[in-house]
Design a protein around this motif. Structure first.
Motif, short mmCIF file in Angstrom:
data_model
loop_
_atom_site.label_atom_id
_atom_site.label_comp_id
_atom_site.label_asym_id
_atom_site.label_seq_id
_atom_site.Cartn_x
_atom_site.Cartn_y
_atom_site.Cartn_z
N THR A 61 -8.68 -106.58 8.60
CA THR A 61 -8.74 -107.98 8.21
C THR A 61 -9.55 -108.09 6.93
O THR A 61 -10.58 -107.44 6.78
CB THR A 61 -9.40 -108.82 9.32
OG1 THR A 61 -8.60 -108.74 10.49
CG2 THR A 61 -9.56 -110.27 8.90
N ASP A 161 -2.54 -109.67 15.89
CA ASP A 161 -2.33 -108.81 14.73
C ASP A 161 -1.95 -107.44 15.26
O ASP A 161 -2.72 -106.49 15.19
CB ASP A 161 -3.61 -108.75 13.88
CG ASP A 161 -3.43 -107.91 12.62
OD1 ASP A 161 -2.29 -107.48 12.36
OD2 ASP A 161 -4.42 -107.67 11.92
N LYS A 164 4.68 -105.94 15.56
CA LYS A 164 5.52 -107.08 15.16
C LYS A 164 6.79 -107.19 16.01
O LYS A 164 7.32 -108.28 16.19
CB LYS A 164 5.93 -106.97 13.68
CG LYS A 164 4.76 -106.66 12.74
CD LYS A 164 3.67 -107.71 12.82
CE LYS A 164 2.48 -107.33 11.97
NZ LYS A 164 1.34 -106.82 12.71
N ASP A 187 -0.25 -112.72 12.78
CA ASP A 187 -0.43 -112.04 11.51
C ASP A 187 0.92 -111.61 10.94
O ASP A 187 1.87 -111.39 11.68
CB ASP A 187 -1.29 -110.81 11.75
CG ASP A 187 -1.92 -110.29 10.50
OD1 ASP A 187 -1.72 -110.89 9.44
OD2 ASP A 187 -2.63 -109.29 10.58
N ASN A 188 0.98 -111.48 9.61
CA ASN A 188 2.13 -110.89 8.92
C ASN A 188 3.42 -111.69 9.01
O ASN A 188 4.50 -111.11 9.03
CB ASN A 188 2.41 -109.48 9.45
CG ASN A 188 1.25 -108.56 9.26
OD1 ASN A 188 0.60 -108.21 10.22
ND2 ASN A 188 0.97 -108.15 8.05
N HIS A 237 -4.65 -113.78 5.88
CA HIS A 237 -3.65 -113.34 6.81
C HIS A 237 -3.03 -114.59 7.40
O HIS A 237 -2.91 -115.56 6.71
CB HIS A 237 -4.30 -112.42 7.83
CG HIS A 237 -4.99 -111.28 7.18
ND1 HIS A 237 -5.43 -110.20 7.86
CD2 HIS A 237 -5.30 -111.05 5.90
CE1 HIS A 237 -5.99 -109.35 7.04
NE2 HIS A 237 -5.91 -109.85 5.86
N LYS A 259 -1.88 -110.28 6.67
CA LYS A 259 -2.24 -111.07 7.84
C LYS A 259 -1.63 -112.45 7.76
O LYS A 259 -1.63 -113.05 6.71
CB LYS A 259 -3.74 -111.25 7.96
CG LYS A 259 -4.50 -109.97 7.95
CD LYS A 259 -4.52 -109.34 9.28
CE LYS A 259 -5.24 -108.05 9.25
NZ LYS A 259 -5.21 -107.34 10.47
#
Length: 287
Positions: A61, A161, A164, A187-188, A237, A259
């Motif tokens: 982070t 986080d 995915k 996140d992302n 993020h 993030k």
């Protein structure tokens, strides 16, 4: 000097990677040096510097995100929280420092070894007692907690986080877990800017693989009547909050969106109106 040689000096960041959507490295560095580093607690600075030496430091982070999370947690008076995906614990430490003395964090990660890199610093900061670290995949634990009705609506804040390809699976469970007015952070969610890339764009293999899962999450949030969403590409993020309403933030690491947070504010009355897929609200976790 570059002016004398005619060469252009590469932009440099003291931060571990560039995690901002800002096009100017100099402007991002200005933000860090003016607003972030001067107020960064010493334990967080120490952990940031230790993590920078780790071969997987791109997973960390950023300092500006840590600052934002700390502020957000104080604003919502969070006390009972969860973090899925811990790494060395920079965001975890930021959370722990923001919580009251009797605050709790359920921290889930498949790799305890990485967590133990930051653990001595967390202990020295005097906040280790707030953390309940569990090693292993998050979904089985979430499913167990889902079966307990007392767990529903028990978390003030959740930060995700992690893997995915399970974001939507997490969402289906966390939606019951977070309280009305709580916050979930994903996140992302802009994933390296690849979400709008043409089909033939030259993307790294892992970016292309996870891209569809991130698109799936964003699409699901956009049509979920239980949440309000607002995506704010900007500085760090990203996060998701539940009033249950959602806000997403995105950060890049030198072109690598690192993030993202989505704030989900859910409307309790909507919850009972949703029939649909049985998997939509399968679970929640409680410490």
């Amino acid at each position: 000097m570059a002016a004398a040689t005619g060469e252009t000096q590469p932009a440099k960041h003291q931060e571990v990677g560039h995690k901002s959507l800002l096009q100017s490295d100099a402007l991002y560095q200005y933000i860090l040096e003016t607003s972030v580093y001067p107020r960064e607690p010493q334990p967080m600075k120490e952990l940031r510097e230790v993590t920078a030496k780790h071969p997987w430091n791109l997973m960390t982070t950023s300092a500006d995100e840590g600052q934002f999370l700390n502020l957000l947690l104080k604003l919502i008076n969070a006390k009972n929280t969860m973090e899925i995906g811990v790494y060395t614990g920079y965001s975890l430490l930021s959370t722990a420092l923001a919580l009251p003395e009797d605050g709790k964090i359920l921290a889930l990660d498949i790799n305890r070894e990485n967590y133990e890199i930051g653990l001595p610093i967390i202990e020295k900061a005097g906040v280790a007692h707030k953390i309940d670290f569990r090693e292993g995949p998050a979904l089985p634990l979430l499913d167990q907690m889902v079966e307990d009705a007392k767990c529903h609506g028990s978390f003030d804040f959740i930060f995700v986080d992690a893997d995915k390809d399970n974001y939507l699976n997490y969402h289906k469970r966390l939606i019951d877990l977070v309280k009305v007015g709580g916050v979930i952070g994903y996140d992302n969610t802009l994933w390296n800017g690849s979400l709008v890339a043409p089909p033939d764009a030259p993307l790294r293999k892992y970016v292309r693989y996870y891209r569809d899962f991130v698109l799936e999450l964003n699409k699901a949030l956009a049509v979920d009547p239980r949440v309000e969403i607002c995506q704010l590409p900007g500085f760090f993020h990203s996060l998701s909050a539940a009033s249950r309403m959602a806000i997403k933030f995105q950060t890049f690491l030198q072109g690598f969106p690192f993030k993202q947070v989505v704030r989900l504010y859910l409307k309790e009355q909507k919850r009972n109106e949703i029939k649909g897929d049985e998997d939509v609200c399968q679970g929640s976790v409680r410490i």
